[in-house]
Design a protein around this motif. Sequence first.
Motif, PDB file in Angstrom:
ATOM      1  N   PHE A   1       0.832  -1.204   0.000  1.00 44.00           N
ATOM      2  CA  PHE A   1       0.000   0.000   0.000  1.00 44.00           C
ATOM      3  C   PHE A   1       0.869   1.258   0.000  1.00 44.00           C
ATOM      4  N   LEU A   2       1.933   1.255   0.818  1.00 40.93           N
ATOM      5  CA  LEU A   2       2.808   2.418   0.891  1.00 40.93           C
ATOM      6  C   LEU A   2       3.517   2.652  -0.447  1.00 40.93           C
ATOM      7  N   LEU A   3       4.026   1.584  -1.055  1.00 38.60           N
ATOM      8  CA  LEU A   3       4.725   1.722  -2.335  1.00 38.60           C
ATOM      9  C   LEU A   3       3.801   2.240  -3.430  1.00 38.60           C
ATOM     10  N   GLU A   4       2.564   1.805  -3.417  1.00 44.78           N
ATOM     11  CA  GLU A   4       1.613   2.252  -4.431  1.00 44.78           C
ATOM     12  C   GLU A   4       1.155   3.689  -4.173  1.00 44.78           C
ATOM     13  N   ASP A   5       0.783   3.979  -2.934  1.00 44.62           N
ATOM     14  CA  ASP A   5       0.210   5.286  -2.618  1.00 44.62           C
ATOM     15  C   ASP A   5       1.231   6.416  -2.761  1.00 44.62           C
ATOM     16  N   ARG A   6       2.476   6.186  -2.328  1.00 43.02           N
ATOM     17  CA  ARG A   6       3.447   7.284  -2.284  1.00 43.02           C
ATOM     18  C   ARG A   6       4.342   7.357  -3.512  1.00 43.02           C
ATOM     19  N   PHE A   7       4.567   6.218  -4.155  1.00 44.63           N
ATOM     20  CA  PHE A   7       5.512   6.211  -5.272  1.00 44.63           C
ATOM     21  C   PHE A   7       4.893   5.692  -6.571  1.00 44.63           C
TER      22      PHE A   7
ATOM     23  N   SER B   1      15.211  -0.288  10.029  1.00 47.36           N
ATOM     24  CA  SER B   1      14.618  -0.328   8.692  1.00 47.36           C
ATOM     25  C   SER B   1      13.169   0.133   8.715  1.00 47.36           C
ATOM     26  N   LEU B   2      12.420  -0.297   9.718  1.00 51.24           N
ATOM     27  CA  LEU B   2      11.005   0.065   9.819  1.00 51.24           C
ATOM     28  C   LEU B   2      10.825   1.543  10.160  1.00 51.24           C
ATOM     29  N   LEU B   3      11.825   2.125  10.778  1.00 47.92           N
ATOM     30  CA  LEU B   3      11.785   3.560  11.060  1.00 47.92           C
ATOM     31  C   LEU B   3      12.054   4.373   9.796  1.00 47.92           C
ATOM     32  N   VAL B   4      12.935   3.872   8.935  1.00 45.40           N
ATOM     33  CA  VAL B   4      13.313   4.589   7.712  1.00 45.40           C
ATOM     34  C   VAL B   4      12.214   4.533   6.655  1.00 45.40           C
ATOM     35  N   ILE B   5      11.538   3.379   6.527  1.00 52.72           N
ATOM     36  CA  ILE B   5      10.590   3.177   5.425  1.00 52.72           C
ATOM     37  C   ILE B   5       9.546   4.289   5.308  1.00 52.72           C
ATOM     38  N   PRO B   6       8.823   4.652   6.376  1.00 52.53           N
ATOM     39  CA  PRO B   6       7.805   5.705   6.208  1.00 52.53           C
ATOM     40  C   PRO B   6       8.385   7.104   6.027  1.00 52.53           C
ATOM     41  N   LEU B   7       9.685   7.264   6.348  1.00 49.40           N
ATOM     42  CA  LEU B   7      10.319   8.581   6.207  1.00 49.40           C
ATOM     43  C   LEU B   7      11.005   8.752   4.860  1.00 49.40           C
ATOM     44  N   ALA B   8      11.079   7.672   4.075  1.00 50.17           N
ATOM     45  CA  ALA B   8      11.820   7.700   2.811  1.00 50.17           C
ATOM     46  C   ALA B   8      11.163   8.639   1.803  1.00 50.17           C
ATOM     47  N   SER B   9      12.009   9.373   1.077  1.00 49.34           N
ATOM     48  CA  SER B   9      11.508  10.307   0.062  1.00 49.34           C
ATOM     49  C   SER B   9      11.643   9.758  -1.353  1.00 49.34           C
TER      50      SER B   9
ATOM     51  N   GLY C   1      -0.359 -10.534  13.164  1.00 47.98           N
ATOM     52  CA  GLY C   1       0.315  -9.457  12.459  1.00 47.98           C
ATOM     53  C   GLY C   1      -0.602  -8.536  11.664  1.00 47.98           C
ATOM     54  N   PRO C   2      -1.430  -9.066  10.747  1.00 44.26           N
ATOM     55  CA  PRO C   2      -2.320  -8.185   9.987  1.00 44.26           C
ATOM     56  C   PRO C   2      -3.319  -7.435  10.866  1.00 44.26           C
ATOM     57  N   VAL C   3      -3.775  -8.067  11.966  1.00 43.51           N
ATOM     58  CA  VAL C   3      -4.722  -7.405  12.872  1.00 43.51           C
ATOM     59  C   VAL C   3      -4.037  -6.234  13.583  1.00 43.51           C
ATOM     60  N   PHE C   4      -2.833  -6.474  14.092  1.00 43.16           N
ATOM     61  CA  PHE C   4      -2.049  -5.427  14.755  1.00 43.16           C
ATOM     62  C   PHE C   4      -1.791  -4.263  13.803  1.00 43.16           C
ATOM     63  N   ALA C   5      -1.372  -4.593  12.572  1.00 46.90           N
ATOM     64  CA  ALA C   5      -1.072  -3.553  11.591  1.00 46.90           C
ATOM     65  C   ALA C   5      -2.326  -2.763  11.209  1.00 46.90           C
ATOM     66  N   SER C   6      -3.440  -3.451  11.074  1.00 50.39           N
ATOM     67  CA  SER C   6      -4.695  -2.768  10.724  1.00 50.39           C
ATOM     68  C   SER C   6      -5.125  -1.805  11.824  1.00 50.39           C
ATOM     69  N   ALA C   7      -4.900  -2.197  13.080  1.00 53.23           N
ATOM     70  CA  ALA C   7      -5.233  -1.309  14.196  1.00 53.23           C
ATOM     71  C   ALA C   7      -4.387  -0.046  14.146  1.00 53.23           C
ATOM     72  N   MET C   8      -3.097  -0.190  13.808  1.00 53.75           N
ATOM     73  CA  MET C   8      -2.223   0.976  13.688  1.00 53.75           C
ATOM     74  C   MET C   8      -2.588   1.819  12.472  1.00 53.75           C
ATOM     75  N   ALA C   9      -2.998   1.168  11.396  1.00 53.59           N
ATOM     76  CA  ALA C   9      -3.340   1.875  10.164  1.00 53.59           C
ATOM     77  C   ALA C   9      -4.592   2.725  10.318  1.00 53.59           C
ATOM     78  N   ALA C  10      -5.388   2.459  11.355  1.00 56.91           N
ATOM     79  CA  ALA C  10      -6.562   3.291  11.612  1.00 56.91           C
ATOM     80  C   ALA C  10      -6.148   4.737  11.886  1.00 56.91           C
ATOM     81  N   TYR C  11      -4.913   4.940  12.364  1.00 59.73           N
ATOM     82  CA  TYR C  11      -4.376   6.290  12.572  1.00 59.73           C
ATOM     83  C   TYR C  11      -3.725   6.794  11.281  1.00 59.73           C
ATOM     84  N   SER C  12      -2.777   6.010  10.764  1.00 60.93           N
ATOM     85  CA  SER C  12      -2.160   6.300   9.466  1.00 60.93           C
ATOM     86  C   SER C  12      -1.258   5.130   9.114  1.00 60.93           C
ATOM     87  N   ILE C  13      -0.893   5.032   7.847  1.00 56.68           N
ATOM     88  CA  ILE C  13      -0.016   3.937   7.433  1.00 56.68           C
ATOM     89  C   ILE C  13       1.369   4.086   8.065  1.00 56.68           C
ATOM     90  N   ASP C  14       1.785   5.340   8.341  1.00 58.53           N
ATOM     91  CA  ASP C  14       3.069   5.550   9.009  1.00 58.53           C
ATOM     92  C   ASP C  14       3.095   4.903  10.387  1.00 58.53           C
TER      93      ASP C  14
END
Length: 375
Positions: A226-232, A279-287, A341-354
Amino acid sequence: MMDRNAIAIFGITLIGIIGVAILSPAFPEIEEGLGITDFEVAMLVTVFTLPGIFLAPVMGILADRLGRERVIVPCLFLFGIAGTACAFVNFELMLILRFLQGIGGSALTSLAVTLIGDLYRGLERAKILGYNAGILSLGLAGYPLLGGILADINWRFPFLMFSLAIPVGILALGIEYPNVRRDRSLRMYIRESLRLLRNRKIMISFLSGCVVFVITYGAITVYLSFLLEDRFGIGASLRGIIIAFVFLFVAVVASNLDHLIRVFGDTIVVVGFVSYSASLLVIPLASNVLTIVFALLLFGFGHGTVLPALQNLVVSIAPTENRAVVTATYGSMIRIGQTVGPVFASAMAAYSIDHVFFASSMLALAFAILNWLEQ
């Protein structure tokens, strides 16, 4: 050069991960061919993975009590026969066959690790575990590509690949299996197994393995695309190539585990979790995409070190007579991580994908600290 035991073990590992990986790119064609819904397609995964959560420890107990061969070989044949039969039936029968196939595959990867613990020692064990993790990563990279090619010909063809479990089962007959102790009562065996499962280092390894897959199946498997598609604006084909490249890098790192242990020693799991976190810290900050790829390579380094290193720790602590139930229980913890994993990630994504990546980074950092304190 690999000995025949290692070759057979690697074959068992490759069969242990083929059950979903080779079908995933074929799901749209399977849905159309059977005339079913998205939910029903997902059921083909659920009924396959469900037995592994509950039956893996049972398979481990049977392997400890009856012998590895009496569990591994029948499981391979059940996996191959039930899986291949799916190519020739309707959806209702396919669900039943996939459940049976899931029983056969419930502990294959765990029992492959058990055999490595049985047959190898010291750095040689670490080397074979690293090769095994590398083979697993190559399978995860290659199976979707193969499945997609076969599905383009006919949606039933990917199911036919499950027949490979039968020759692997024949090959497994030639493994030099250790003799199991038959002089212990079941009560004594259970007492010893529970004592091992309460071992602090093993418990932390179990939790660490679970968290690895909470992170991988949430942030990387689901939300990275989702991040790769939405941002790049990266399309499906290029996303697939990037992910396959990462798993190839994981295979290279994992296959050098023995060398990495010489360099990092007992801190290797800590180093791996720090790599995850960074790595997980860098991914959402990557330009740009190149920064994403660099971060994913850092993630791949963590994955290639942590997974085989945890396996090495678990099989080193567990004695031969209880090793199968310990590694199989570890496998169940991994299945739990894959589910959560997907449940945890979906709960976080309710705020934002970052938030998905930042939260996963903090979780990895917490387990880096926990494993460091355990040193």
